[in-house]
Scaffold this active site. Sequence first.
Site, PDB file in Angstrom:
ATOM      1  N   VAL A  97       0.855  -1.192   0.000  1.00 39.14           N
ATOM      2  CA  VAL A  97       0.000   0.000   0.000  1.00 39.14           C
ATOM      3  C   VAL A  97       0.896   1.248   0.000  1.00 39.14           C
ATOM      4  CG1 VAL A  97      -1.797   1.256   1.241  1.00 39.14           C
ATOM      5  CG2 VAL A  97      -1.792  -1.246   1.281  1.00 39.14           C
ATOM      6  N   HIS A 101       3.147   3.308   6.271  1.00 39.94           N
ATOM      7  CA  HIS A 101       2.528   2.733   7.467  1.00 39.94           C
ATOM      8  C   HIS A 101       3.566   1.918   8.205  1.00 39.94           C
ATOM      9  CE1 HIS A 101       1.879   0.245   3.929  1.00 39.94           C
ATOM     10  NE2 HIS A 101       2.014  -0.813   4.719  1.00 39.94           N
ATOM     11  N   HIS A 103       4.031  -1.149  10.718  1.00 42.90           N
ATOM     12  CA  HIS A 103       3.382  -2.311  11.323  1.00 42.90           C
ATOM     13  C   HIS A 103       3.893  -2.430  12.760  1.00 42.90           C
ATOM     14  CE1 HIS A 103       2.254  -4.323   7.362  1.00 42.90           C
ATOM     15  NE2 HIS A 103       3.184  -3.478   6.956  1.00 42.90           N
TER      16      HIS A 103
HETATM   17  P1  5GP Z   1       2.610  -3.467   3.297  1.00 40.91           P
HETATM   18  O1  5GP Z   1       2.912  -4.760   2.590  1.00 40.91           O
HETATM   19  O2  5GP Z   1       2.243  -2.378   2.329  1.00 40.91           O
HETATM   20  O3  5GP Z   1       3.709  -3.057   4.232  1.00 40.91           O
HETATM   21  O4  5GP Z   1       1.374  -3.756   4.228  1.00 40.91           O
HETATM   22  C1  5GP Z   1       0.067  -3.448   3.876  1.00 40.91           C
HETATM   23  C2  5GP Z   1      -0.828  -3.988   4.977  1.00 40.91           C
HETATM   24  O5  5GP Z   1      -2.087  -3.382   4.877  1.00 40.91           O
HETATM   25  C3  5GP Z   1      -1.039  -5.505   4.902  1.00 40.91           C
HETATM   26  O6  5GP Z   1      -0.599  -6.114   6.111  1.00 40.91           O
HETATM   27  C4  5GP Z   1      -2.546  -5.637   4.694  1.00 40.91           C
HETATM   28  O7  5GP Z   1      -3.102  -6.749   5.374  1.00 40.91           O
HETATM   29  C5  5GP Z   1      -3.082  -4.311   5.209  1.00 40.91           C
HETATM   30  N1  5GP Z   1      -4.296  -3.863   4.552  1.00 40.91           N
HETATM   31  C6  5GP Z   1      -4.516  -3.783   3.221  1.00 40.91           C
HETATM   32  N2  5GP Z   1      -5.748  -3.309   2.962  1.00 40.91           N
HETATM   33  C7  5GP Z   1      -6.327  -3.078   4.174  1.00 40.91           C
HETATM   34  C8  5GP Z   1      -7.613  -2.572   4.551  1.00 40.91           C
HETATM   35  O8  5GP Z   1      -8.468  -2.242   3.743  1.00 40.91           O
HETATM   36  N3  5GP Z   1      -7.850  -2.459   5.889  1.00 40.91           N
HETATM   37  C9  5GP Z   1      -6.915  -2.815   6.831  1.00 40.91           C
HETATM   38  N4  5GP Z   1      -7.260  -2.665   8.115  1.00 40.91           N
HETATM   39  N5  5GP Z   1      -5.695  -3.283   6.499  1.00 40.91           N
HETATM   40  C10 5GP Z   1      -5.403  -3.418   5.187  1.00 40.91           C
END
Ligand code: 5GP
Length: 119
Positions: A97, A101, A103
């Site tokens: 995304v 963000h 985690h």
């Molecule tokens: P990334 O891989 O970009 O670091 O992590 C994206 C995170 O966003 C993933 O852990 C995924 O599960 C979470 N995520 C994606 N879409 C949504 C959503 O619509 N709502 C929530 N609460 N989490 C989301």
Amino acid sequence: MAEETIFSKIIRKEIPSEMLYQDDLVTVFRDINPVAPTHVLIVPNKLIPTVDDIEPEDELTMGRMLVVAKKIAREEGISDDGYRLIINCKEHGNQEVPHIHMHLVGGRPLGFMLKREPT
Ligand code: 5GP
């Protein structure tokens, strides 16, 4: 101008999430697909796509993300055992995304940070 993601809609409460915290700079909500008993996302309200897009004026927001991470970890009851904070960046970082963000993951032993693979 960067394209908005679903996170902007969550921040504006246009779509539902399990939101734990919000202030003038950051929003915290539970990850929809958790990898551990606690898995929350700490997100700047401002759309900054990746760590590579952070500007000097974002310093306060980046600091707030850590201060809030500590607070949420304590509220989740995982501070004494410890936890992990992760920010993925772009393709090699496996960022899905494009809205920064952090985690916050914990509630069980998390093992090594990365699987060892040939460099
Ligand atoms: P990334 O891989 O970009 O670091 O992590 C994206 C995170 O966003 C993933 O852990 C995924 O599960 C979470 N995520 C994606 N879409 C949504 C959503 O619509 N709502 C929530 N609460 N989490 C989301």
